[in-house]
Design a protein around this motif. Structure first.
Motif, mmCIF file in Angstrom:
data_model
loop_
_atom_site.group_PDB
_atom_site.id
_atom_site.type_symbol
_atom_site.label_atom_id
_atom_site.label_comp_id
_atom_site.label_asym_id
_atom_site.label_seq_id
_atom_site.Cartn_x
_atom_site.Cartn_y
_atom_site.Cartn_z
ATOM 1 N N THR A 1 38.223 -4.296 75.314
ATOM 2 C CA THR A 1 37.971 -3.780 73.964
ATOM 3 C C THR A 1 39.259 -3.729 73.150
ATOM 4 O O THR A 1 39.283 -4.111 71.976
ATOM 5 C CB THR A 1 37.332 -2.382 74.036
ATOM 6 N N ASP A 2 40.355 -3.267 73.755
ATOM 7 C CA ASP A 2 41.642 -3.223 73.061
ATOM 8 C C ASP A 2 42.120 -4.630 72.689
ATOM 9 O O ASP A 2 42.642 -4.837 71.594
ATOM 10 C CB ASP A 2 42.704 -2.535 73.918
ATOM 11 N N LEU A 3 41.931 -5.595 73.592
ATOM 12 C CA LEU A 3 42.361 -6.967 73.321
ATOM 13 C C LEU A 3 41.578 -7.585 72.165
ATOM 14 O O LEU A 3 42.148 -8.286 71.332
ATOM 15 C CB LEU A 3 42.175 -7.862 74.550
ATOM 16 N N ARG A 4 40.305 -7.352 72.118
ATOM 17 C CA ARG A 4 39.491 -8.026 71.105
ATOM 18 C C ARG A 4 39.681 -7.432 69.719
ATOM 19 O O ARG A 4 39.471 -8.112 68.727
ATOM 20 C CB ARG A 4 38.018 -8.025 71.487
ATOM 21 N N GLY A 5 40.059 -6.161 69.625
ATOM 22 C CA GLY A 5 40.246 -5.546 68.315
ATOM 23 C C GLY A 5 38.956 -5.574 67.524
ATOM 24 O O GLY A 5 37.911 -5.146 68.012
ATOM 25 N N ASN A 6 38.992 -6.164 66.311
ATOM 26 C CA ASN A 6 37.791 -6.218 65.493
ATOM 27 C C ASN A 6 37.056 -7.550 65.618
ATOM 28 O O ASN A 6 36.161 -7.849 64.839
ATOM 29 C CB ASN A 6 38.132 -5.926 64.021
ATOM 30 N N ARG A 7 37.448 -8.368 66.597
ATOM 31 C CA ARG A 7 36.776 -9.652 66.854
ATOM 32 C C ARG A 7 35.633 -9.446 67.837
ATOM 33 O O ARG A 7 35.535 -8.418 68.498
ATOM 34 C CB ARG A 7 37.764 -10.659 67.437
ATOM 35 N N ALA A 8 34.786 -10.460 67.977
ATOM 36 C CA ALA A 8 33.682 -10.377 68.935
ATOM 37 C C ALA A 8 34.182 -10.464 70.372
ATOM 38 O O ALA A 8 33.595 -9.859 71.276
ATOM 39 C CB ALA A 8 32.661 -11.478 68.667
ATOM 40 N N ALA A 9 35.258 -11.221 70.590
ATOM 41 C CA ALA A 9 35.777 -11.405 71.945
ATOM 42 C C ALA A 9 37.249 -11.796 71.878
ATOM 43 O O ALA A 9 37.685 -12.441 70.924
ATOM 44 C CB ALA A 9 34.981 -12.497 72.669
ATOM 45 N N PRO A 10 38.022 -11.421 72.895
ATOM 46 C CA PRO A 10 39.432 -11.821 72.928
ATOM 47 C C PRO A 10 39.585 -13.270 73.392
ATOM 48 O O PRO A 10 38.641 -13.872 73.907
ATOM 49 C CB PRO A 10 40.037 -10.859 73.953
ATOM 50 N N LEU A 11 40.785 -13.799 73.233
ATOM 51 C CA LEU A 11 41.106 -15.131 73.740
ATOM 52 C C LEU A 11 41.476 -15.041 75.220
ATOM 53 O O LEU A 11 42.070 -14.053 75.657
ATOM 54 C CB LEU A 11 42.286 -15.723 72.968
ATOM 55 N N ARG A 12 41.178 -16.086 75.957
ATOM 56 C CA ARG A 12 41.526 -16.071 77.389
ATOM 57 C C ARG A 12 43.024 -15.994 77.586
ATOM 58 O O ARG A 12 43.499 -15.438 78.568
ATOM 59 C CB ARG A 12 40.920 -17.272 78.105
ATOM 60 N N THR A 13 43.802 -16.547 76.660
ATOM 61 C CA THR A 13 45.262 -16.513 76.783
ATOM 62 C C THR A 13 45.829 -15.112 76.563
ATOM 63 O O THR A 13 46.982 -14.859 76.908
ATOM 64 C CB THR A 13 45.913 -17.493 75.780
ATOM 65 N N GLU A 14 45.040 -14.208 76.003
ATOM 66 C CA GLU A 14 45.502 -12.836 75.777
ATOM 67 C C GLU A 14 45.345 -11.962 77.019
ATOM 68 O O GLU A 14 45.925 -10.888 77.100
ATOM 69 C CB GLU A 14 44.720 -12.206 74.621
ATOM 70 N N ILE A 15 44.544 -12.408 77.959
ATOM 71 C CA ILE A 15 44.317 -11.613 79.168
ATOM 72 C C ILE A 15 45.530 -11.747 80.076
ATOM 73 O O ILE A 15 45.905 -12.843 80.484
ATOM 74 C CB ILE A 15 43.032 -12.056 79.886
ATOM 75 N N ASP A 16 46.149 -10.618 80.368
ATOM 76 C CA ASP A 16 47.353 -10.579 81.186
ATOM 77 C C ASP A 16 47.002 -10.059 82.578
ATOM 78 O O ASP A 16 46.675 -8.883 82.742
ATOM 79 C CB ASP A 16 48.386 -9.661 80.525
ATOM 80 N N PRO A 17 47.045 -10.933 83.588
ATOM 81 C CA PRO A 17 46.712 -10.492 84.951
ATOM 82 C C PRO A 17 47.542 -9.310 85.428
ATOM 83 O O PRO A 17 47.075 -8.488 86.207
ATOM 84 C CB PRO A 17 46.969 -11.735 85.808
ATOM 85 N N VAL A 18 48.762 -9.191 84.935
ATOM 86 C CA VAL A 18 49.631 -8.080 85.342
ATOM 87 C C VAL A 18 49.025 -6.749 84.894
ATOM 88 O O VAL A 18 49.099 -5.747 85.609
ATOM 89 C CB VAL A 18 51.063 -8.266 84.783
ATOM 90 N N ALA A 19 48.387 -6.736 83.730
ATOM 91 C CA ALA A 19 47.790 -5.499 83.219
ATOM 92 C C ALA A 19 46.618 -5.040 84.089
ATOM 93 O O ALA A 19 46.289 -3.858 84.107
ATOM 94 C CB ALA A 19 47.317 -5.704 81.778
ATOM 95 N N LEU A 20 46.015 -5.980 84.827
ATOM 96 C CA LEU A 20 44.869 -5.660 85.679
ATOM 97 C C LEU A 20 45.175 -5.914 87.150
ATOM 98 O O LEU A 20 44.266 -6.065 87.963
ATOM 99 C CB LEU A 20 43.656 -6.515 85.249
ATOM 100 N N ARG A 21 46.457 -5.946 87.511
ATOM 101 C CA ARG A 21 46.863 -6.390 88.849
ATOM 102 C C ARG A 21 46.181 -5.639 89.989
ATOM 103 O O ARG A 21 45.876 -6.242 91.019
ATOM 104 C CB ARG A 21 48.379 -6.362 88.995
#
Length: 194
Positions: free
Chosen positions: A14-34
């Motif tokens: 939700t934070d990544l997508r902001g006001n868009r319908a969906a975030p970009l795959r390049t914005e997903i940081d595996p470290v943030a979800l390690r």
């Protein structure tokens, strides 16, 4: 969402997508979800129009006793639940609407309750979603003892989620028919009879 890890993943998305319908795959940081990577997967529609695993975490592969990378999404499900699971993943991608699935997992000793989170993701800003970031987590923590490998997932219930994680459509009689009316035929599984 019963598992707090599911909530963390949803909040991150939700934070990544902001006001868009969906975030970009390049914005997903595996470290943030390690710490959650073993429970995550990415699925995208393949050249046949069916969802397939692009990546699957080690815990998911361990549960089934096999590598899921490149495998059809349907292979994780018991045969009777495959068409509905495919329909839901296609809906998440097409409508760019996250969903939460309540699933059962049979391991020979009994049934375990899990939840699957499906979150739409885009490859490019100007395009619609083409894949999902997913998570498969048990309702209970710590993780229940499970005899491996499990035979497959059964779909018990599902719901679309709004931007805050609240549900607004659940799997009750008529929902599958509603999706059939809303989705173009190319997004729906073909019956073996046709």
């Amino acid at each position: 969402m019963r598992n707090q890890a599911s909530r963390r993943i949803f909040d991150y998305w939700t934070d990544l997508r902001g006001n868009r319908a969906a975030p970009l795959r390049t914005e997903i940081d595996p470290v943030a979800l390690r710490h959650l990577l073993p429970h995550l997967f990415i699925a995208a529609v393949d050249s046949d129009g069916l969802p397939a695993f692009r990546l699957a975490g080690t815990r998911i592969c361990d549960l089934f006793g096999r590598e899921f990378r490149g495998a059809a999404f349907a292979e994780a499900w018991l045969e009777g639940d495959r068409p509905r699971a495919i329909e839901i993943v296609r809906s998440v991608i097409h409508y760019e609407q996250p969903a939460l699935l309540e699933v059962g997992m049979s391991d020979g000793d009994g049934r375990r309750d899990y939840e699957m989170l499906l979150l739409p993701v885009r490859a490019a800003e100007e395009a619609g979603s083409d894949r999902v970031l997913g998570a498969l987590l048990p309702h209970d923590t710590p993780f229940p003892a499970t005899r491996l490998p499990v035979s497959g997932l059964s779909l018990e219930n599902w719901t679309f989620l709004d931007g805050h994680g609240a549900s607004f459509v659940s799997d009750r009689p008529g929902v599958a028919e509603m999706l059939r009316r809303l989705l173009p035929a190319r997004f729906l599984p073909q019956s073996k009879a046709s």
